[in-house]
Design a protein around this motif. Structure first.
Motif, PDB file in Angstrom:
ATOM      1  N   GLN A 194      51.963  48.294  46.697  1.00  0.00           N
ATOM      2  CA  GLN A 194      51.334  48.936  45.543  1.00  0.00           C
ATOM      3  C   GLN A 194      50.815  47.886  44.545  1.00  0.00           C
ATOM      4  OE1 GLN A 194      53.372  52.650  43.981  1.00  0.00           O
ATOM      5  NE2 GLN A 194      55.007  51.815  45.268  1.00  0.00           N
ATOM      6  N   ILE A 195      51.629  46.863  44.310  1.00  0.00           N
ATOM      7  CA  ILE A 195      51.227  45.794  43.390  1.00  0.00           C
ATOM      8  C   ILE A 195      49.996  45.071  43.923  1.00  0.00           C
ATOM      9  CG2 ILE A 195      51.923  43.555  42.424  1.00  0.00           C
ATOM     10  CD1 ILE A 195      54.805  44.759  42.216  1.00  0.00           C
ATOM     11  N   SER A 196      49.998  44.770  45.207  1.00  0.00           N
ATOM     12  CA  SER A 196      48.844  44.078  45.812  1.00  0.00           C
ATOM     13  C   SER A 196      47.571  44.897  45.651  1.00  0.00           C
ATOM     14  CB  SER A 196      49.108  43.799  47.295  1.00  0.00           C
ATOM     15  OG  SER A 196      50.119  42.833  47.444  1.00  0.00           O
ATOM     16  N   ALA A 197      47.671  46.197  45.856  1.00  0.00           N
ATOM     17  CA  ALA A 197      46.493  47.069  45.733  1.00  0.00           C
ATOM     18  C   ALA A 197      45.973  47.076  44.291  1.00  0.00           C
ATOM     19  CB  ALA A 197      46.832  48.486  46.184  1.00  0.00           C
ATOM     20  N   ILE A 198      46.884  47.126  43.320  1.00  0.00           N
ATOM     21  CA  ILE A 198      46.478  47.133  41.914  1.00  0.00           C
ATOM     22  C   ILE A 198      45.861  45.790  41.529  1.00  0.00           C
ATOM     23  CG2 ILE A 198      47.360  47.185  39.532  1.00  0.00           C
ATOM     24  CD1 ILE A 198      49.294  49.424  40.519  1.00  0.00           C
ATOM     25  N   LEU A 199      46.475  44.698  41.966  1.00  0.00           N
ATOM     26  CA  LEU A 199      45.926  43.380  41.647  1.00  0.00           C
ATOM     27  C   LEU A 199      44.533  43.202  42.244  1.00  0.00           C
ATOM     28  CD1 LEU A 199      49.093  41.103  41.997  1.00  0.00           C
ATOM     29  CD2 LEU A 199      47.989  41.897  39.895  1.00  0.00           C
ATOM     30  N   ALA A 200      44.326  43.705  43.451  1.00  0.00           N
ATOM     31  CA  ALA A 200      43.001  43.621  44.074  1.00  0.00           C
ATOM     32  C   ALA A 200      41.986  44.428  43.276  1.00  0.00           C
ATOM     33  CB  ALA A 200      43.067  44.116  45.519  1.00  0.00           C
ATOM     34  N   SER A 201      42.394  45.602  42.827  1.00  0.00           N
ATOM     35  CA  SER A 201      41.508  46.444  42.021  1.00  0.00           C
ATOM     36  C   SER A 201      41.187  45.789  40.680  1.00  0.00           C
ATOM     37  CB  SER A 201      42.140  47.820  41.817  1.00  0.00           C
ATOM     38  OG  SER A 201      41.316  48.633  41.031  1.00  0.00           O
ATOM     39  N   LEU A 202      42.209  45.194  40.063  1.00  0.00           N
ATOM     40  CA  LEU A 202      42.003  44.508  38.777  1.00  0.00           C
ATOM     41  C   LEU A 202      41.065  43.317  38.937  1.00  0.00           C
ATOM     42  CD1 LEU A 202      45.626  44.579  37.303  1.00  0.00           C
ATOM     43  CD2 LEU A 202      43.637  45.830  36.449  1.00  0.00           C
ATOM     44  N   GLN A 203      41.226  42.600  40.015  1.00  0.00           N
ATOM     45  CA  GLN A 203      40.340  41.446  40.264  1.00  0.00           C
ATOM     46  C   GLN A 203      38.894  41.919  40.424  1.00  0.00           C
ATOM     47  OE1 GLN A 203      41.244  39.103  43.764  1.00  0.00           O
ATOM     48  NE2 GLN A 203      40.426  37.270  42.779  1.00  0.00           N
ATOM     49  N   LYS A 204      38.712  43.000  41.151  1.00  0.00           N
ATOM     50  CA  LYS A 204      37.366  43.573  41.320  1.00  0.00           C
ATOM     51  C   LYS A 204      36.802  44.022  39.978  1.00  0.00           C
ATOM     52  CE  LYS A 204      35.073  47.344  43.754  1.00  0.00           C
ATOM     53  NZ  LYS A 204      35.291  48.549  44.545  1.00  0.00           N
ATOM     54  N   ASP A 205      37.656  44.711  39.161  1.00  0.00           N
ATOM     55  CA  ASP A 205      37.210  45.184  37.836  1.00  0.00           C
ATOM     56  C   ASP A 205      36.848  44.026  36.918  1.00  0.00           C
ATOM     57  OD1 ASP A 205      37.547  47.802  38.586  1.00  0.00           O
ATOM     58  OD2 ASP A 205      39.424  48.104  37.475  1.00  0.00           O
ATOM     59  N   SER A 206      37.608  42.924  36.993  1.00  0.00           N
ATOM     60  CA  SER A 206      37.361  41.796  36.083  1.00  0.00           C
ATOM     61  C   SER A 206      36.007  41.140  36.384  1.00  0.00           C
ATOM     62  CB  SER A 206      38.490  40.764  36.180  1.00  0.00           C
ATOM     63  OG  SER A 206      38.454  40.085  37.408  1.00  0.00           O
ATOM     64  N   LYS A 207      35.572  41.226  37.630  1.00  0.00           N
ATOM     65  CA  LYS A 207      34.264  40.662  37.992  1.00  0.00           C
ATOM     66  C   LYS A 207      33.124  41.507  37.445  1.00  0.00           C
ATOM     67  CE  LYS A 207      35.914  38.362  42.106  1.00  0.00           C
ATOM     68  NZ  LYS A 207      35.966  38.348  43.563  1.00  0.00           N
ATOM     69  N   ASN A 208      33.416  42.790  37.166  1.00  0.00           N
ATOM     70  CA  ASN A 208      32.393  43.702  36.651  1.00  0.00           C
ATOM     71  C   ASN A 208      32.305  43.711  35.136  1.00  0.00           C
ATOM     72  OD1 ASN A 208      31.710  44.494  39.261  1.00  0.00           O
ATOM     73  ND2 ASN A 208      33.251  46.115  39.277  1.00  0.00           N
ATOM     74  N   ILE A 209      33.200  42.973  34.486  1.00  0.00           N
ATOM     75  CA  ILE A 209      33.208  42.955  33.012  1.00  0.00           C
ATOM     76  C   ILE A 209      32.219  41.930  32.496  1.00  0.00           C
ATOM     77  CG2 ILE A 209      34.589  42.395  30.976  1.00  0.00           C
ATOM     78  CD1 ILE A 209      36.948  43.725  32.287  1.00  0.00           C
TER      79      ILE A 209
END
Length: 192
Positions: free
Chosen positions: A177-192
């Motif tokens: 679950q943590i890995s999935a959230i971290l991957a999503s956060l990394q993707k979101d941070s690239k879109n900021i």
């Protein structure tokens, strides 16, 4: 990105934060910092003494039993204490250099209005599991554990205001679950 980890008492936020720290992610522990600031901040000590009474500190040491009695005697007392302590904790977090903050009462305390957070991760667990954890951790009765639960926002409300959910029921794989959230956060941070 600034990330908050929240969830009700007994949900296992601290354990999730330890797992994050094992991955090299430092998490600001707002409870620990609040306790430290209550012991070191003359402003907090003076304001708490004015509110609760002079006996809340003895020789500069917080008398937890006195503060707990005050907190549990009236629901408005929680807000009054939060209004003293949490602005100082928020300022401390902002100047700390941390990107992640753990706060059980992130929404209850108004942290969501005091600090700019990009995403909120909610750690949840079934009520029975939470009560059991609280009873074991604090060596208290089930009734007292339930009383603590009732003093916080319902888990469903915290979850509804969050971006991510980690289910910490003792069965679901936390690392996954943590890995999935971290991957999503990394993707979101690239879109900021």
């Amino acid at each position: 990105m600034k990330i908050a980890i929240t969830g009700g008492i007994g949900s296992g936020k601290s354990y999730v934060c330890k797992l994050l720290q094992q991955r090299g992610i430092a998490v600001y522990d707002s409870d620990a910092r609040a306790k430290r600031l209550m012991s070191s901040s003359a402003v907090i000590q003076q304001q708490l003494s004015n509110l609760v009474g002079k006996n809340v500190f003895v020789n500069g040491i917080l008398q937890k039993a006195v503060l707990t009695r005050y907190l549990l005697s009236d629901s408005q007392h929680v807000k009054a204490i939060n209004d003293i302590v949490h602005p100082v904790v928020a300022t401390d977090f902002i100047s700390s250099g941390y990107d992640w903050i753990e706060s059980a009462i992130f929404f209850d305390s108004g942290f969501d209005k005091r600090i700019k957070i990009d995403k909120v991760v909610c750690v949840t667990a079934p009520e029975k599991v939470r009560i059991y954890r609280i009873m074991c951790r604090d060596n208290i009765t089930e009734d007292k554990a339930r009383a603590w639960l009732k003093r916080q926002l319902p888990q469903c409300e915290i979850l509804a205001r969050s971006n991510y959910n980690i289910i910490n029921d003792g069965k679901k794989d936390l690392d996954k679950q943590i890995s999935a959230i971290l991957a999503s956060l990394q993707k979101d941070s690239k879109n900021i």
